[in-house]
Structures are given as C-alpha cells and as structure tokens.
Design an enzyme around this catalytic site. Structure first.
Site, PDB file in Angstrom:
ATOM      1  N   ASP A  46      -5.223  -2.731  -0.390  1.00  0.00           N
ATOM      2  CA  ASP A  46      -6.045  -1.988  -1.349  1.00  0.00           C
ATOM      3  C   ASP A  46      -6.238  -2.839  -2.601  1.00  0.00           C
ATOM      4  O   ASP A  46      -5.570  -2.662  -3.607  1.00  0.00           O
ATOM      5  CB  ASP A  46      -5.343  -0.670  -1.690  1.00  0.00           C
ATOM      6  CG  ASP A  46      -6.316   0.322  -2.289  1.00  0.00           C
ATOM      7  OD1 ASP A  46      -7.519   0.010  -2.330  1.00  0.00           O
ATOM      8  OD2 ASP A  46      -5.865   1.399  -2.720  1.00  0.00           O
ATOM      9  N   GLU A  63      -3.799  -5.433  11.262  1.00  0.00           N
ATOM     10  CA  GLU A  63      -3.389  -5.905   9.926  1.00  0.00           C
ATOM     11  C   GLU A  63      -3.363  -4.735   8.945  1.00  0.00           C
ATOM     12  O   GLU A  63      -4.135  -3.801   9.099  1.00  0.00           O
ATOM     13  CB  GLU A  63      -4.416  -6.932   9.408  1.00  0.00           C
ATOM     14  CG  GLU A  63      -4.657  -8.088  10.340  1.00  0.00           C
ATOM     15  CD  GLU A  63      -5.798  -9.001   9.863  1.00  0.00           C
ATOM     16  OE1 GLU A  63      -6.410  -8.716   8.813  1.00  0.00           O
ATOM     17  OE2 GLU A  63      -6.051  -9.991  10.560  1.00  0.00           O
ATOM     18  N   CYS A 102       7.116   8.502 -30.579  1.00  0.00           N
ATOM     19  CA  CYS A 102       8.191   8.982 -31.442  1.00  0.00           C
ATOM     20  C   CYS A 102       8.309   8.026 -32.621  1.00  0.00           C
ATOM     21  O   CYS A 102       8.348   6.814 -32.433  1.00  0.00           O
ATOM     22  CB  CYS A 102       9.496   9.014 -30.653  1.00  0.00           C
ATOM     23  SG  CYS A 102      10.947   9.047 -31.696  1.00  0.00           S
ATOM     24  N   LYS A 143      -8.830  -5.994  14.717  1.00  0.00           N
ATOM     25  CA  LYS A 143      -9.881  -6.986  14.957  1.00  0.00           C
ATOM     26  C   LYS A 143      -9.741  -7.564  16.353  1.00  0.00           C
ATOM     27  O   LYS A 143      -8.625  -7.933  16.755  1.00  0.00           O
ATOM     28  CB  LYS A 143      -9.749  -8.134  13.955  1.00  0.00           C
ATOM     29  CG  LYS A 143      -9.889  -7.692  12.519  1.00  0.00           C
ATOM     30  CD  LYS A 143      -9.543  -8.809  11.540  1.00  0.00           C
ATOM     31  CE  LYS A 143      -9.619  -8.259  10.126  1.00  0.00           C
ATOM     32  NZ  LYS A 143      -9.153  -9.228   9.131  1.00  0.00           N
ATOM     33  N   CYS A 157      10.145  14.531 -31.453  1.00  0.00           N
ATOM     34  CA  CYS A 157      10.652  13.802 -30.297  1.00  0.00           C
ATOM     35  C   CYS A 157      11.750  14.617 -29.613  1.00  0.00           C
ATOM     36  O   CYS A 157      12.717  15.024 -30.257  1.00  0.00           O
ATOM     37  CB  CYS A 157      11.214  12.453 -30.743  1.00  0.00           C
ATOM     38  SG  CYS A 157      12.143  11.610 -29.450  1.00  0.00           S
ATOM     39  N   LYS A 163      -8.017   4.497   8.461  1.00  0.00           N
ATOM     40  CA  LYS A 163      -7.520   4.902   7.141  1.00  0.00           C
ATOM     41  C   LYS A 163      -6.396   5.936   7.253  1.00  0.00           C
ATOM     42  O   LYS A 163      -6.415   6.802   8.132  1.00  0.00           O
ATOM     43  CB  LYS A 163      -8.667   5.526   6.309  1.00  0.00           C
ATOM     44  CG  LYS A 163      -9.831   4.586   6.063  1.00  0.00           C
ATOM     45  CD  LYS A 163      -9.546   3.574   4.986  1.00  0.00           C
ATOM     46  CE  LYS A 163      -9.906   4.052   3.609  1.00  0.00           C
ATOM     47  NZ  LYS A 163     -11.316   4.081   3.301  1.00  0.00           N
ATOM     48  N   CYS A 174      16.209   6.526 -32.482  1.00  0.00           N
ATOM     49  CA  CYS A 174      15.990   7.282 -31.249  1.00  0.00           C
ATOM     50  C   CYS A 174      16.727   6.594 -30.095  1.00  0.00           C
ATOM     51  O   CYS A 174      16.431   5.449 -29.764  1.00  0.00           O
ATOM     52  CB  CYS A 174      14.496   7.360 -30.956  1.00  0.00           C
ATOM     53  SG  CYS A 174      14.132   8.226 -29.435  1.00  0.00           S
ATOM     54  N   CYS A 219      15.259  12.615 -30.158  1.00  0.00           N
ATOM     55  CA  CYS A 219      15.928  12.436 -31.452  1.00  0.00           C
ATOM     56  C   CYS A 219      15.410  13.349 -32.548  1.00  0.00           C
ATOM     57  O   CYS A 219      15.962  13.375 -33.648  1.00  0.00           O
ATOM     58  CB  CYS A 219      15.821  10.986 -31.916  1.00  0.00           C
ATOM     59  SG  CYS A 219      14.159  10.559 -32.460  1.00  0.00           S
ATOM     60  N   TYR A 241      -7.674 -13.216   5.237  1.00  0.00           N
ATOM     61  CA  TYR A 241      -7.740 -12.477   6.494  1.00  0.00           C
ATOM     62  C   TYR A 241      -9.013 -12.730   7.301  1.00  0.00           C
ATOM     63  O   TYR A 241      -9.170 -12.181   8.383  1.00  0.00           O
ATOM     64  CB  TYR A 241      -7.517 -10.978   6.302  1.00  0.00           C
ATOM     65  CG  TYR A 241      -8.375 -10.302   5.264  1.00  0.00           C
ATOM     66  CD1 TYR A 241      -9.748 -10.293   5.357  1.00  0.00           C
ATOM     67  CD2 TYR A 241      -7.777  -9.630   4.197  1.00  0.00           C
ATOM     68  CE1 TYR A 241     -10.520  -9.663   4.418  1.00  0.00           C
ATOM     69  CE2 TYR A 241      -8.541  -8.996   3.241  1.00  0.00           C
ATOM     70  CZ  TYR A 241      -9.928  -9.012   3.357  1.00  0.00           C
ATOM     71  OH  TYR A 241     -10.694  -8.382   2.428  1.00  0.00           O
ATOM     72  N   ASP A 252     -28.654   4.230 -28.369  1.00  0.00           N
ATOM     73  CA  ASP A 252     -29.071   3.524 -29.582  1.00  0.00           C
ATOM     74  C   ASP A 252     -28.491   4.165 -30.833  1.00  0.00           C
ATOM     75  O   ASP A 252     -28.155   3.483 -31.796  1.00  0.00           O
ATOM     76  CB  ASP A 252     -30.597   3.487 -29.688  1.00  0.00           C
ATOM     77  CG  ASP A 252     -31.172   2.527 -28.670  1.00  0.00           C
ATOM     78  OD1 ASP A 252     -30.403   1.687 -28.165  1.00  0.00           O
ATOM     79  OD2 ASP A 252     -32.377   2.628 -28.371  1.00  0.00           O
ATOM     80  N   LYS A 275      -4.486  -2.720   5.827  1.00  0.00           N
ATOM     81  CA  LYS A 275      -5.710  -2.737   5.012  1.00  0.00           C
ATOM     82  C   LYS A 275      -5.279  -2.740   3.555  1.00  0.00           C
ATOM     83  O   LYS A 275      -4.799  -1.738   3.028  1.00  0.00           O
ATOM     84  CB  LYS A 275      -6.584  -1.527   5.325  1.00  0.00           C
ATOM     85  CG  LYS A 275      -7.925  -1.611   4.613  1.00  0.00           C
ATOM     86  CD  LYS A 275      -8.885  -0.561   5.142  1.00  0.00           C
ATOM     87  CE  LYS A 275     -10.286  -0.756   4.598  1.00  0.00           C
ATOM     88  NZ  LYS A 275     -10.389  -0.733   3.162  1.00  0.00           N
TER      89      LYS A 275
END
Ligand code: IVH
Length: 701
Positions: free
Chosen positions: A129, A125, A442, A306, A424, A330, A448, A427, A242, A46, A127
């Site tokens: 992500d 299959e 930069c 499966k 940088c 995994k 640059c 440059c 799947y 708050d 897995k």
C-alpha cells in the site's frame, strides 16, 4: 475568513487569519490541482487570495513560510518535470473472494488453451500500500525516476528516489561470465513507509507541531513528492521492485527469474513473494498473508497474483488498462459497529493531548479492537462523536483503528457533546491550543510527568546544558527510580542520592564522580541563551533562545519583561513581538510558559541552583563573521544545522534562509542544491564545513 476590515485587525487576529488562509488555500489548491475537484468558485478563491495579500501588506513580519503568496503557481504537480512512460504504467483488476481465484485461473487456462493437468504457475505477492514508481537504469546506472501519474505521463522524481537508501544507484551484476544487466532497464515497483518509520515520523512531526499523517501511505506520498529532495532523505522510505517497463533485451523467461535477477543486482525484492502451483496454493497464500498482516513491517491491502511465464503473459495481453495475466485480491473492508464507552485524553511526551476512544471490544477483520484514536478536538466535533454512541470502527491502513462515523439513528437520548478538558489530565496545568494547529497542548512543560522524561533529556543534552556523561539512558534510569522528576532535581542528585548511585551496579565511585563533577561544572556558570533553550519551551529553539538572550541580556531583565508582556497592550509585549523573527506565535508560547505558576517556581528554583551568566554579545569586529550574513545549505559532514547556526550567531553573524546579494558567505554541505548555484551566480564566497570551522576559530586560511 472574518469580515473585520484589515485596518482594524489586531496582530494576533492577523496571525490567526493568515494561518487559516494558508491552510484553507492549500486545501483548495490540492482539491483543484490534484484531485480535480474544485471546492470553491474562482471568485471565492480570488477573494481569499486578495485578503491574504492585504493582511500580509499590513503585517509583513507575519508572512508565513507556507503563505499562499509565496507559491509560484500553486499547481504542485507542475513543479516536477513530466516523464512520458514509453510502456504505460497500468493498474490491476480486483477480486474480493476465494471463488474468484478459481475463476481467474480457469479464465487463463481457457485463454491459453491449456489442458487440465498442464502446469501453470503463479507468483503471489503482497499488494503493497504505497505509490508505484519507475526507475530507469542505463548500463546499470540509475538515471531517472518517475511516478505513475495517469499511467501515460508521470512526474520526474529522480532526485527524490536517489534519496531513498534502498534504491541502488548502480546495479551490480553477479554473473561472473559477463554482464547480464540489460543496457536499458526500467524497474517498476512500490515506494512505501514501514509502520515503525511511520510512527516515528508522526511522533517527530507532532513534537515539532507539524502535520501528522493519517496512515503510512499518505506519509510515503507526502515524503516522496517533495520539491526539496532533502525532505525525502530525512524520511525513511522503503521500496520493492515487482515488475518492469522498458527493457532493451529481456534476459529472463519467467517473472520469478526476473525478480531473482534484480535481487542479485542489488534491487530490493519482497521476501514475502511465493511461487504457487495451484489455485489451492494461492488461496493458502492469501489466508496466511491475511493472518500475518498486522505483524508485517509494512501496510498491505491484499495480494497480487501474476502468471509466471513471460511467454504466457505476452499471449494473454491486456484488457482495457489492466493485464489479463495478473489480478489484485483485496482484503475485505475492515469495519464493525460497537459502543463508545468513554473518551479519555492522553498526554504525549511533547505535551500534545490526544483523545482516545474506549470501545466495547469488537472484532474488526480478525483483530479485537477496544480503542480507537480520535486525533483531536476538531475531529470529535466534526464527526459529533459522543460517549454512549454506536460507532462504525475501521482499521485504517490495518494498524490504527479509527472511528469512521456515528450511527445517529441509534444515538441514546440525553447524550451530550464531548467537552475537551481545559486542564491537563496528568498535571492539571492549563491546556493551550497551538494557534495554527488543531493540537491542544499541556502548558505544564517542566512539571507534567507525562512530558518530564523527554524534557529532562533535552535539559541535560549537548545543545542545552551539555552535562557530560548524562545521556538519555541515565536520565530515564534516574527518573524511573524517582530520583529526578524535574530539572532542578538534577542539581540535588549528588546531595540526596549520591551514596545510592555509587552503590549501583556498573557505577562505582569513578563514574559517579565524573557525573557529579560535570553537573557541578554546569552549575558554576551557564550562558543565558543555553539556559533558555534548555527549558524546552515550545518554539524556542537554539536560535530563538539566542535572540531572546541577546535582546534582554540578563535573566532578571527577561523575567521582568515577560511578566510585563503578559498584558498584550503593554509596551513590553510590543517590544517582545518586534524582536527579529519572534512573531506572535513564538511570543505566545513564551508567555504561556511563564504564565504557569509551576513553571515559574521551577525556574526560580533553578536560578538558586545554577549560576546563569548574562549574555555577552560577541565582539563586533574581531572575527570574520561579525555582522555578516551567512546561509547554510546541504548536509554538513559533522555539525548539525542547529550547531552550525549557533556557532555563526555566537560570532555575531546573521543566519539567513536564502541566498541574495546581501549574503556574505554560503556554507555548503553535501547535496547543496539551488542555493549553491545561486551563490556561484552572485559571486558569493562559499565555504566547506572545514573552512567554516577554521574561520570560526579565527585561523588563517
Ligand atoms: S504489479 C501491470 N505488484 O497496485 C500491473 N502492483 O492496483 C503492474 N501494487 O499500480 C502492477 N503491490 O501500485 C504489482 N506486488 C505488486 C503490487 C502492485 C502493489 C500496486 C501498484 C499498482 C496497483 C494496482
């Protein structure tokens, strides 16, 4: 949060604090609502909220688009409708070794009472992500999309899923004799982002100074769960089916048959799926997948096996919240320890400085790693990473190696904290920190070399100087030859290299003449607003360039006033930051750019080479848009949003972001959502792109 009383805050401090509060409260909201892990007490929360309100009240023009005060109920997940899954979306049990494949297969054989030698096939299959989704089709038409949520109740993401090109809106039966698509079919699968699309997105995000995603999974999640489905559309997401949930009539007897069917109806199915007859086949599949992992288009974190026969699956059923008939195998965690040899700072094409770790090469999960990204200065500080440290390296999401932590017990004596460069490394220009971002940039913009090619492409592009026939390819080609290095070189190209260009293969006199004549045409006169936009100053887009031009009218006035505004106490600074929609952040970018000698010299050179015309305000009353407020919504068929805005502003219109009683016209593109509805409710005139263009050209409707 600082203790400075709000009444004593300077504008710059206020802007910085509002940025901090927006970020902080978003983090707190996420932890509270999405991860169920509050990071602050209610009282602390708050206090942040009240402080944000007080600062915004004193500095209303600094209110940010992502301000916590604009969030209607911070609970993001409440903003999507709820969907109760008629068949729960479950998860999978995990295994981590080859032995466990045999155990899994034996367990199933025992459960089904299958004698040795009896056939038992598995579908193996990748897995994926990403995030699991459900897509309900009724009579072959996509009607509702949902996330997994807690498995029983997910979120309605119908509109977002519709934006994914891979998702068929209609399933088409390939069966000539009759429709074999069940009346109701809920296809389930994974939404993900390919690695190439992830890198492209991050590059674009970084260029816009927006948040970059840590890995493709986060990028996919962040892109799918967007309240504005147009954001989902602009990010390239992919998906594969799947499994299935609800189905009115099951017209397949194996999992592989199901996959073939949905594929034949137009639903994407992973081409890496393989039918395996023995545990040895499964093990070989896992090995091969692991070897090819880094060259696959998308991130995977293992394989899923499966049982293929549906009747077997039914008999096997479920244990707790996972099926007995499937398992996830995994990949092993990919971490290793090595020595950090050096920290180098690279400059990206948009000028963002990225620290990179040079490592003693180490094998991480089968891949030799010798570099890791360190993201930014804050990340180095937070993890206290020092040159010489022994560090734990991880291949996150299997592509970008990262440093997880330092092995502090092994820290060499006399090690020193890393000091981020102030100049940088390419440059030598000053490095500036984006006020509300962790990124350092930069400020050498035009000079640059790391940024030069992209800047040059922008400089000559259609929305900027619009040099016809000078496409990105030519820019890169001339740059590689060293014929153009900075924008001014474009206008000396003919004099210095005209003869060489005429002799180039595939060029000849005709195309060379064409190019030189378009360069000369631009030289003879370009509007102040186009010129300012062409300079590629961060935050100065077409609309802002126009506002600046409309305010200062001439280049001479603009440079004089910017010079004076370098003093933050000056009236010139007050005036600059008071220009409509130019807050302290935009002003800072402008001042940083002109504070660099290189940039000033290059601009001065350009002014000797090009005629920059004073800004001519559009006549106020001889066109239908003069003094009117317009709102654009949806995707226009031919104009980009920036082109359309520039067109309207050129005629003296004000472009607003939301529809209100003050709006005069709403221009509707494809998939115009709530703004179109609001315009209708308020009785505001709406125009199609065609009508808009016709009106701009002042033709009779
Ligand atoms: S089948 C009843 N197949 O992994 C089980 N899941 O750890 C249905 N996943 O929530 C899932 N690739 O998000 C299945 N080829 C694949 C998968 C896959 C990724 C995800 C899915 C699931 C999670 C379980």
């Amino acid at each position: 949060m600082t203790d400075t009383p709000v009444a004593l805050l300077t504008e710059l401090e206020a802007a910085a604090e509002l940025a901090f509060l927006a970020k902080k409260m978003a983090e707190l909201d996420e932890a509270y609502y999405q991860n169920d892990e509050p990071l602050a007490t209610d009282a602390e929360y708050d206090a942040f909220k009240r402080r944000n309100e007080a600062i915004e009240k004193r500095f209303p023009h600094l209110v940010r688009p992502d301000s916590p005060s604009k969030k209607v109920g911070a609970k993001a997940s409440d903003d999507f409708e709820k969907v109760t899954h008629s068949v729960p979306m479950l998860s999978l049990a995990n295994i981590f070794s080859y032995e466990e494949i045999d155990e899994f297969v034996d367990r199933i054989r025992r459960f089904l009472g299958l004698p040795d030698g009896a056939a038992l096939e598995f579908m193996a299959e990748p897995k994926l992500d990403g995030l699991s989704f459900s897509a309900l089709y009724i009579n072959g038409k996509f009607v509702r999309g949902a996330t997994r949520g807690d498995g029983s109740v997910g979120e309605d993401i119908t509109e977002n899923l519709k934006m994914i090109q891979d998702l068929p809106q209609t399933l088409h039966s390939a069966d000539l004799l009759g429709n074999d698509i069940p009346e109701r079919l809920e296809i389930r699968g994974e939404v993900f982002m390919n690695k190439a699309d992830f890198f492209a997105l991050n590059e674009a995000q970084a260029a816009k100074g927006k948040k970059v995603f840590a890995n493709p999974r986060n990028a996919a999640a962040g892109s799918l769960r967007q309240l504005d489905p147009r954001i989902t559309r602009d990010r390239r997401l992919s998906l594969f089916g799947y499994t299935f949930g609800e189905v009115s009539e099951e017209k397949w007897s194996t999992h592989s048959e199901y996959l073939e069917k949905i594929k034949s109806w137009g639903f994407p199915v992973n081409p890496e799926n393989r039918l395996c007859k023995t545990p040895q086949d499964i093990a070989a599949y896992f090995t091969s997948l692991g070897e090819r992992r880094s060259s696959l288009a998308c991130d995977i974190d293992g394989a899923v096996y499966k049982v293929n026969r549906r009747d077997y699956q039914e008999r096997l059923g479920y244990i707790a919240r996972s099926p007995r008939w499937a398992i996830a195998h995994k990949f092993p965690a990919e971490q290793a320890q090595t020595v950090l040899k050096d920290i180098r700072v690279q400059v990206g094409r948009t000028g963002v400085l990225t620290p990179v770790a040079d490592l003693e090469p180490v094998n991480v999960g089968g891949v030799m790693v010798s570099h890791a990204t360190l993201h930014n200065e804050d990340e180095i500080k937070r993890k206290d990473i020092r040159v010489g440290d022994l560090v734990v390296v991880q291949r996150a999401g299997d592509v970008i190696p990262q440093i997880v932590r330092v092995v502090l017990e092994k820290r060499p004596e006399k090690s020193v904290p890393f000091v981020f460069p102030k100049k940088c490394p390419v440059c030598g220009s000053h490095v500036v920190r984006d006020m509300d971002q962790a990124a350092q940039r930069c400020s050498g913009g035009l000079v640059c070399p790391a940024q030069a090619v992209e800047q040059l492409k922008h400089f000559v592009s259609r929305d900027a100087l619009n040099i016809e026939g000078f496409g990105a390819k030519n820019v890169a080609f001339f740059f590689e030859r060293g014929w153009i290095k900075t924008p001014g070189d474009v206008f000396e190209l003919e004099k210095k290299y005209g003869a060489d260009i005429r002799k180039l293969e595939g060029w000849g006199d005709k195309s060379a003449d064409k190019l030189f004549s378009s360069i000369r045409k631009v030289q003879s006169g370009v509007g102040l607003d186009k010129f300012l936009f062409a300079l590629g100053i961060p935050q100065i887009g077409q609309a802002t360039a126009r506002l600046l031009a409309a305010h200062y009218l001439s280049m001479a006035e603009l440079t004089a006033q910017i010079d004076a505004a370098q003093d933050r106490e000056s009236e010139a600074y007050q005036t600059l930051t008071a220009i409509e929609s130019i807050g302290v952040v935009v002003a800072q970018e402008l001042l940083d750019f002109f504070a660099e000698d290189h940039n000033c010299r290059e601009v001065a050179r350009l002014l000797t080479l090009i005629q920059v015309n004073d800004f001519v305000p559009p006549k106020q009353d001889d066109n239908p848009f003069a003094g009117k407020t317009v709102v654009f919504t949806g995707t226009l068929p031919t104009l980009t949003r920036s082109e359309a805005k520039a067109k309207a502003m050129a005629l003296g219109a004000k472009v607003a972001g939301s529809v209100s009683k003050k709006t005069d016209y709403v221009i509707l593109g494809a998939d115009a959502g709530s703004k179109a509805k609001k315009a209708q409710e308020l009785g505001i005139q709406t125009l199609s792109e065609d009508e808009f263009i016709a009106l701009c050209n002042n033709q009779k409707q």
